[in-house]
Design an enzyme around this catalytic site. Sequence first.
Site, PDB file in Angstrom:
ATOM      1  N   HIS A  21     -27.699  86.075  38.181  1.00 40.74           N
ATOM      2  CA  HIS A  21     -28.536  86.915  37.319  1.00 40.74           C
ATOM      3  C   HIS A  21     -28.466  88.371  37.766  1.00 40.74           C
ATOM      4  O   HIS A  21     -28.378  89.291  36.942  1.00 40.74           O
ATOM      5  CB  HIS A  21     -29.979  86.413  37.360  1.00 40.74           C
ATOM      6  CG  HIS A  21     -30.168  85.062  36.750  1.00 40.74           C
ATOM      7  ND1 HIS A  21     -30.837  84.868  35.560  1.00 40.74           N
ATOM      8  CD2 HIS A  21     -29.776  83.832  37.161  1.00 40.74           C
ATOM      9  CE1 HIS A  21     -30.858  83.577  35.266  1.00 40.74           C
ATOM     10  NE2 HIS A  21     -30.216  82.928  36.231  1.00 40.74           N
ATOM     11  N   ASP A 122     -34.509  90.233  32.394  1.00 43.10           N
ATOM     12  CA  ASP A 122     -33.839  88.935  32.352  1.00 43.10           C
ATOM     13  C   ASP A 122     -34.613  88.015  31.409  1.00 43.10           C
ATOM     14  O   ASP A 122     -35.846  88.049  31.354  1.00 43.10           O
ATOM     15  CB  ASP A 122     -33.827  88.349  33.771  1.00 43.10           C
ATOM     16  CG  ASP A 122     -32.883  87.170  33.929  1.00 43.10           C
ATOM     17  OD1 ASP A 122     -33.075  86.159  33.223  1.00 43.10           O
ATOM     18  OD2 ASP A 122     -31.971  87.241  34.766  1.00 43.10           O
TER      19      ASP A 122
END
Length: 487
Positions: A21, A122
């Site tokens: 991520h 995110d």
Amino acid sequence: MNGVNNVTVHAVLVPFPAQGHVNALIHFANLLASRGFFITFVNTEWTEKRMFGSAKLKSQLHYSKPNFRFLSFPDSLPPEHGRTSHLGELFIALVKRGDALEALLRKETGNGIPPVTCIVSDGVMSCTISVAANMQVPRVVFWPFCAAASIAQKYAYSLFSQGHIPVKISEGNRPEKMITTLPGNIPALWPSDLISFYREQFTSDPIYEAVLFESRMSDMGEYVLANTFEELEGREAAAALSNKGCPSLSIGPVFLPNFLEGENSTQSNMSMWEEDDSCLHWLDKQRPRSVLYVSFGSLALKSQEQLDELALGLEQSGYAFLWVLRSDIAQGQAAVLPEGFEERTKDRALFVKWTPQLKVLAHPSVGGFLTHSGWNSTVESISMGVPMIGWPYFGDQFLNCRFTKEIWKVGLDFKDVDVDDGRLVRREEIESAVVRVMANEEMQKKAEELKEAARKAVMEGGSSFNNINTFINDMLNRAKAQSQSFK
């Protein structure tokens, strides 16, 4: 972009604190910084310590690119907590950290720092919802997965309501259980394609409820960006990620523009593991497309018995290989290779703890990639024209692996590992897969076609290039309006 009417767009980027991520958002951050944005990249303190190691390195990075800064906030977990080895507890802790994140941003804005224009979050960091609302800036949802996996996660609660979740793994590959109700014109999904944390065995683990909660929260955003490209998954796939009609665009592969331009700053390669560049010199000595690259990412684990079979399968294949052996790969311990294996393969093998993966995949000596099928690794391999052997471990990797083989036709896999995580893949299977992927000219041709499509997408006039311009212009217009309101 900076300097238009003296207005600066300030984007705050907040990744989920796991290597894959962080990688995706750091590449996007660098892309925006190169277009004049002021970037605030916010990690958890634990992630920052793993990435930088010292305040000195962090300071050096700041001065090397003055419109790019790193901040961090505590995740509230004790120092000894495993974080990514207890993902459910990490998710739950982060949900409650919105106040800490907001306090940090308010404290660190002003005194020459431009006002925040947007928060790029995110897709599984719902703590940013309250922060964006309180600071009255748009929350831009960034999906670090492929579009199909992102759609499956976004609509997971709907799938739960329809009875598809929790997934009974005994029904994981039954045709009558295929999922055809998702939008975006994506291929029908097997139950085993869904994020693995939705399987029945995880229902008593905090991760099950945590990712289901994040699915419901993913609707809270005013803009959506996906790290994929239209030529791979179609325009409708990104559109299906829209929240209540907001813009939703494919902008990937986000690492590729800077990579093609030769941008290779330290900020482009944030790793929680120390990279070993010596492998590139070893690759220089190998023949074109003769080396199999073997890496299972930062989290996947294997049993010692499975690693033995893998080693012997690689040996029996006859091909040269570069194998990333993390110090914790064997269920948290260092691998013990079969007796005599290193000596027998010393003329065609190299073992390292971590690599600069983009450079490895781009190297002309690499002809195949044995991978855990994480999305970063998958899209990087696609972008470099390298066929794959998929061996998924968890999360979205099962979908990526199947699509690589069946939809994009640039890979192979091992039978039933998607529904039987305890199955021992034998050396003969591994040998066969390696030989087939390294010698498959049709697959290599298809990989080259997708490589060209990815590169065309991010170059001037390409789909992702144009979509990024749309996003930049929208944020610039917001920054202009914001500037006027302050006068």
